[in-house]
Design a protein around this motif. Structure first.
Motif, mmCIF file in Angstrom:
data_model
loop_
_atom_site.group_PDB
_atom_site.id
_atom_site.type_symbol
_atom_site.label_atom_id
_atom_site.label_comp_id
_atom_site.label_asym_id
_atom_site.label_seq_id
_atom_site.Cartn_x
_atom_site.Cartn_y
_atom_site.Cartn_z
ATOM 1 N N CYS A 193 12.786 -17.697 36.140
ATOM 2 C CA CYS A 193 13.537 -17.715 37.408
ATOM 3 C C CYS A 193 12.634 -17.391 38.600
ATOM 4 N N CYS A 234 18.839 -13.097 38.506
ATOM 5 C CA CYS A 234 17.970 -12.910 37.336
ATOM 6 C C CYS A 234 16.535 -12.622 37.777
ATOM 7 N N HIS A 268 17.178 -20.761 31.500
ATOM 8 C CA HIS A 268 15.969 -20.051 31.935
ATOM 9 C C HIS A 268 15.179 -19.426 30.788
ATOM 10 N N CYS A 278 13.897 -12.785 35.530
ATOM 11 C CA CYS A 278 12.974 -13.216 34.472
ATOM 12 C C CYS A 278 11.825 -14.064 35.026
HETATM 13 ZN ZN ZN Z 1 16.137 -15.976 34.546
#
Ligand code: ZN
Ligand code: ZN
Ligand code: ZN
Length: 268
Positions: free
Chosen positions: A38, A33, A240, A35
């Motif tokens: 994260c 991931c 998350h 994002c």
């Molecule tokens: Zn994430």
């Protein structure tokens, strides 16, 4: 992070709660991931799979053995393990069972396990090599299974299983003294809410804001906190979507996101 010194022992009549893991089933950061959460540099955003340690009367009891159990036990400096309570048998709650072997070797005894009949039957299937060993050549976890049938005494404290619905599954939270741990639920029956009154601390599932068929959301859990009125509430099994600092800034003063390594004491 040190494994050199044993964990301090809680005084008699006190229970020390350590959040070993506060993350959802995939953990945070989540593999692959990109994002912001994260990739956050805030250590509170590093969440291993969900579990807590209860230390009281010189004993250590864990709720669930996650795939991160070994790292969690090192970080919390757990030097002996006296019992395991299981909430349910999803992979993120049971897959660390094999890593209890060093405690068996040191303590020279099986570790008591408490779980529902349904959870025990999945444990027997998932860990067939433990319960139907073909060979004694390699070490296997040693456990003594106990079926949850209601309240029970454990090392001088009363443990109250709290049934909850996790989508179609019935799972168990646990109350000991003035603290309750309630992960992986989508709804709580009224018969369980009466077991959750007058709490000092409630640790409860709040996966994210977006609805999920198996998990409570932030808003649903806030409503439950208003209804049950614990002195403090901590959200866990966090995915998350929820950054630590930004989410905490929006929560009421008595509600915070739990984080790996969070510790607090309560009276038994
Ligand atoms: Zn994430
Ligand atoms: Zn879970
Ligand atoms: Zn689950």
């Amino acid at each position: 992070m040190s494994s050199g010194n044993p964990k301090p022992v809680a005084n008699s009549g006190r229970l020390l709660v350590t959040v070993l893991g506060s993350g959802t089933s995939m953990g945070v950061p989540t593999l692959a991931c990109q994002c912001d959460v994260c990739h956050s540099s805030d250590l509170h955003d590093k969440r291993t799979r969900p579990s807590v340690l209860l230390s009281y009367n010189g004993r250590n009891v864990v709720i669930d053995t996650t795939p991160d159990f070994r790292e969690q036990a090192l970080r919390a400096r757990i030097t002996h393990l006296d019992a395991i309570l299981y909430t349910h048998a999803h992979a993120d709650h049971i897959l660390g069972l094999d890593d209890i072997r060093p405690f068996n070797a040191k303590q020279k005894s099986p570790i008591p396990v408490y779980a529902s009949q349904e959870t025990l039957s999945i444990l027997r299937r998932t860990f067939a090599y433990v319960f139907e060993p073909q060979s004694a050549e390699s070490s296997i976890p040693q456990v003594k299974l106990h079926t949850l049938t209601g309240e029970f005494e454990l090392f001088g404290a009363r443990v109250i299983p709290v049934p909850a619905q996790h989508g179609p599954l019935t799972v168990h939270g646990f109350r000991i003294g003035s603290v309750a741990y309630l992960t992986d639920f989508s709804s709580i029956p009224d018969s369980s809410k009466v077991l959750l009154c007058n709490l000092d601390h409630l640790i409860l599932d709040a996966l994210r804001y977006t609805p999920h068929p198996m998990h409570s959301t932030v808003d649903q859990s806030l409503a439950l906190v208003r209804e049950l009125a614990p002195r403090r509430a901590w959200f866990t099994h966090i995915c998350h979507d929820l950054g630590h600092e930004g989410t905490n800034a929006k929560l009421p003063a008595n509600v915070r996101l739990a984080f790996d390594g969070l510790e607090f004491g309560v009276s038994l």
